[in-house]
Design an enzyme around this catalytic site. Structure first.
Site, short mmCIF file in Angstrom:
data_model
loop_
_atom_site.label_atom_id
_atom_site.label_comp_id
_atom_site.label_asym_id
_atom_site.label_seq_id
_atom_site.Cartn_x
_atom_site.Cartn_y
_atom_site.Cartn_z
N LYS A 191 15.59 -25.40 18.33
CA LYS A 191 16.24 -24.09 18.30
C LYS A 191 17.75 -24.30 18.34
CE LYS A 191 17.19 -19.69 18.81
NZ LYS A 191 17.08 -18.79 17.64
N CYS A 236 23.74 -17.45 11.76
CA CYS A 236 22.96 -16.59 12.65
C CYS A 236 23.37 -15.13 12.44
CB CYS A 236 23.15 -16.95 14.11
SG CYS A 236 22.31 -15.73 15.16
O1 RRO Z 1 18.35 -16.33 17.31
C1 RRO Z 1 18.38 -15.59 16.30
O2 RRO Z 1 18.42 -14.35 16.39
C2 RRO Z 1 18.39 -16.13 14.94
C3 RRO Z 1 19.21 -17.18 14.55
BR1 RRO Z 1 20.30 -18.15 15.72
C4 RRO Z 1 19.21 -17.57 13.19
O3 RRO Z 1 19.93 -18.49 12.74
N1 RRO Z 1 18.43 -16.88 12.32
C5 RRO Z 1 17.63 -15.89 12.72
O4 RRO Z 1 16.92 -15.28 11.89
N2 RRO Z 1 17.62 -15.51 14.05
#
Ligand code: RRO
Length: 312
Positions: free
Chosen positions: A46, A130
């Site tokens: 993650k 993100c």
């Molecule tokens: O954590 C998120 O909301 C998230 C991230 Br960091 C990302 O790069 N892509 C996504 O769809 N959700």
């Protein structure tokens, strides 16, 4: 035996599937399940921030008829948690990618400096896309900011580095981002992150489907397949051959994996389907890919990788 191998920056992958960062990879238990799953050739953590984050509150992921919507908001255990896992990681068969996503350029550079100083010997993915942190636009849509962070990063960072990109929707933008990326010794690009800031409505309640950001969230799954294919192919056509491509987006079947490889992907990552089916999805996708290759009389992915034909 069908050959599904790939390589990036001197790392060899016996299988070409991995998880999309963010799905089934926040804890060491989840990561270990991916490592042990039949069909994965690698795994990625993650995206980390310098300190742990709980992420956005309320209902923040929903399955949709054609995919998913999420606004997780970067929940993660903090960089040192993933670095600790990485420094004890010794599975040569399945290389580990460490993903980072700072909320500021300074945070990203500080995390890269920590990784540079650490024993970590795997691959690093800088997430520039993100879509879900309130008030923080996606860096990948700001070409100058993208150039700036890569310029600064490569003054000191010498380990294999890739970037996670948002989807682009105009060929002029493909040209611009590729010209920037080609100026750096990147190991790879990973395309696409979710299609940012979609909105879906629950017809039973007339409400939005997720709680954060008034319902706006990143779209994934079947509905983004065409966008993922376009970005993988458009970038493969424009990037230096030394920059490899990880294709992410819209994989539900072995044929979807095949299509991303045909469009130019070296590795293929799975997000929404992994969320829906769990790590067993990789064995299914792997055998469906092999069945599709058998139908075409291919024994190696190199026989069709980046060989998409056009109509004249
Ligand atoms: O954590 C998120 O909301 C998230 C991230 Br960091 C990302 O790069 N892509 C996504 O769809 N959700």
């Amino acid at each position: 035996m069908t050959n599904l191998t790939a390589s990036i920056a001197g790392f060899h992958f016996q299988d070409l599937l991995l998880n999309a960062a963010g799905v089934h990879c926040e804890t060491t238990e989840e990561l270990e399940a991916l490592r042990k799953a039949t069909g994965t050739g690698a795994l990625i953590t993650k995206s980390a921030t310098p300190k742990p984050r709980p992420g956005n509150s309320g209902l923040r992921y929903q399955d949709l008829p054609l995919g998913s919507i999420n606004s997780m908001g970067l929940p993660n255990q903090g960089l040192s948690y993933y670095l600790d896992y990485a420094n004890h990681y010794h599975d040569q068969q399945k290389p580990l990618f460490l993903s980072i996503a700072g909320l500021t350029q300074a945070d990203n550079l500080a995390m890269l400096a920590d990784i540079q100083a650490s024993e970590f010997t795997g691959l690093v993915e800088l997430n520039l896309s993100c879509p879900n942190v309130p008030g923080k636009p996606q860096t990948g849509y700001d070409f100058e900011a993208t150039r700036q962070i890569l310029t600064k990063a490569f003054t000191f960072f010498t380990k294999p580095l890739g970037v996670k990109l948002p989807p682009y929707f105009d060929l002029a933008h493909f040209d611009q981002i590729a010209a920037i990326l080609n100026a750096f010794p990147l190991a790879y690009v990973n395309s696409i992150n979710s299609v940012g800031n979609g909105l879906m409505i629950d017809s039973k309640t007339d409400t939005v489907m997720i709680a954060p950001k008034g319902g706006f969230g990143g779209l994934g799954g079947a509905m983004v397949k065409a966008t993922a294919l376009a970005n993988v192919h458009g970038l493969r056509q424009r990037l230096n051959p030394t920059i490899k491509v990880i294709g992410t987006g819209g994989v539900q079947s072995g044929r979807d994996v095949y299509d991303l490889i045909l469009a130019g992907a070296d590795l293929v990552a799975v997000g929404t389907s992994l969320h829906q089916e769990g790590p067993a999805v990789f064995q299914r996708l792997r055998s469906e890919l092999i069945a599709e290759m058998d139908r075409k009389n291919y024994t190696e992915v190199d026989q069709f990788r980046n060989r998409l034909q056009t109509l004249n």
